[in-house]
Design a protein around this motif. Structure first.
Motif, PDB file in Angstrom:
ATOM      1  N   PHE A  53     -14.031 -24.983 -21.955  1.00  0.00           N
ATOM      2  CA  PHE A  53     -14.138 -24.405 -20.617  1.00  0.00           C
ATOM      3  C   PHE A  53     -14.350 -22.921 -20.805  1.00  0.00           C
TER       4      PHE A  53
ATOM      5  N   THR B 135      -2.182 -32.958 -17.465  1.00  0.00           N
ATOM      6  CA  THR B 135      -3.185 -31.958 -17.063  1.00  0.00           C
ATOM      7  C   THR B 135      -4.505 -32.623 -16.708  1.00  0.00           C
TER       8      THR B 135
ATOM      9  N   PRO C   5     -10.367 -29.802 -17.617  1.00  0.00           N
ATOM     10  CA  PRO C   5     -11.065 -28.702 -16.933  1.00  0.00           C
ATOM     11  C   PRO C   5     -12.508 -29.089 -16.618  1.00  0.00           C
TER      12      PRO C   5
ATOM     13  N   THR D 248     -15.239 -25.423 -11.982  1.00  0.00           N
ATOM     14  CA  THR D 248     -14.098 -24.510 -11.837  1.00  0.00           C
ATOM     15  C   THR D 248     -14.384 -23.152 -12.495  1.00  0.00           C
ATOM     16  N   GLU D 249     -15.384 -23.111 -13.380  1.00  0.00           N
ATOM     17  CA  GLU D 249     -15.742 -21.834 -14.023  1.00  0.00           C
ATOM     18  C   GLU D 249     -16.157 -20.778 -12.997  1.00  0.00           C
TER      19      GLU D 249
ATOM     20  N   THR E 201      -3.881 -26.963 -17.603  1.00  0.00           N
ATOM     21  CA  THR E 201      -4.139 -26.493 -18.971  1.00  0.00           C
ATOM     22  C   THR E 201      -4.093 -24.970 -19.077  1.00  0.00           C
TER      23      THR E 201
ATOM     24  N   CYS F 154      -6.565 -23.256 -17.821  1.00  0.00           N
ATOM     25  CA  CYS F 154      -7.967 -22.886 -18.098  1.00  0.00           C
ATOM     26  C   CYS F 154      -8.447 -21.707 -17.267  1.00  0.00           C
TER      27      CYS F 154
ATOM     28  N   ASN G  96      -6.947 -24.020  -8.326  1.00  0.00           N
ATOM     29  CA  ASN G  96      -7.735 -25.237  -8.136  1.00  0.00           C
ATOM     30  C   ASN G  96      -6.705 -26.315  -7.805  1.00  0.00           C
TER      31      ASN G  96
END
Ligand code: GLN
Length: 284
Positions: A81, A92, A95, A99-100, A125, A127, A189
């Motif tokens: 990620f 979890t 990712p 979501t980036e 996580t 991330c 998120n």
């Protein structure tokens, strides 16, 4: 006589393809590499070496999980990620690339701030917050999660990425484990799938992602209501927040944020053209 490593992964590729796994060749290589602890070059270099017989059972166990539809990232226990490797566990989410966007927004928003504080609610996580820390050398990040197991994974990821000295893990529900801390940016998120819709998700998601990370209550908006109501207490003046949303939630989340007094509310689309992120700013 055992067959060669090259032949092993190619036979596995054909078996996965026959089971209608769309990424059969890649997955076959990744599974063989995982069991033998080889990188991509190592796999090529070992083409004609015999596959160690003692590893056959390990490989077979993973193959059966993949054929049963478990996502490859979950089997390998890691997902890339924002260019970084994040370890996963059963508590979890994997990712997701969409979501980036939250990380892009955060970097853009904070890049000229020498020492920003970032809060990630439902960090999983880690991330989002850890990718921000990796790209903002003066930043400190707080990750909150209601799952102790998820938080343990986030902490392990912070350590593996060399970010632990700037990361604080807090166990609890949303803002509960925070004291009077104020943040320059809040990201989240949150679980945003309406309970009744979970049944319609892809098998790889609904059977293998943790339900607590997906289920946003009857209308999927429960977590946004909590975040909208309490975020301003924890934001500096003009502090920003970025939330991932479901494709059809932009309007409702916009309403929640504007009734909570946020301004500069904007909805951004993901690469597939779906509404995916709401950003807003606390009043100055
Ligand atoms: N923040 C984590 C992610 O984006 C976890 C999100 C969640 O559990 N809903 O992957």
């Amino acid at each position: 006589m055992s067959s060669g490593i090259g032949r092993t992964w190619r036979e596995l590729r054909d078996r996965l393809a026959a089971a209608e796994i769309p990424t059969a060749a890649l997955d076959a290589q990744l599974l063989v590499r995982h069991v033998l602890d080889l990188d991509a070059t190592g796999l090529i270099a070992s083409e004609t070496d015999p596959f160690p017989g003692g590893k056959s059972e390990d490989l077979e166990a993973l193959v059966l999980r993949r054929i049963a539809g478990e996502p490859i990232a979950r089997i390998l226990g890691v997902q890339e990620f924002y260019g970084l490797d994040f370890g996963l566990n059963a508590a979890t989410l994997i990712p997701r690339p969409e979501t980036e966007m939250l990380v892009d927004f955060g970097i853009e928003h904070l890049k000229s701030h020498p020492a920003p504080a970032v809060l990630d609610l439902g960090t999983g996580t880690g991330c989002i917050v850890l990718s921000l820390l990796a790209n903002l050398p003066g930043a400190r990040g707080w990750g909150v999660d209601i799952s102790a197991d998820a938080l343990e994974q986030a902490q392990a990821n912070a350590e593996a990425l060399g970010l632990a000295d700037r990361f604080v893990a807090r166990h609890g529900s949303w803002f509960d484990p925070l004291g009077g801390e104020k943040f320059d940016l809040i990201v989240s998120n949150p679980p945003y799938i309406a309970s009744a819709t979970i049944e319609t998700l892809d098998a790889g998601v609904k059977s293998f992602d943790p339900m607590a990370a997906l289920d946003g209550g009857a209308d999927g908006l429960g977590p946004y209501r909590i975040i909208a109501a309490k975020a301003r207490e924890h934001l500096v003046a003009a502090g920003a927040r970025a939330l991932e949303i479901g494709f059809d939630q932009g309007h409702m989340v916009n309403e929640l944020l504007s009734s909570a007094g946020f301004c500069e509310i904007a909805i951004a689309k993901d690469l597939a053209g779906h509404d995916r992120m709401v950003t807003a700013r606390a009043p100055k």
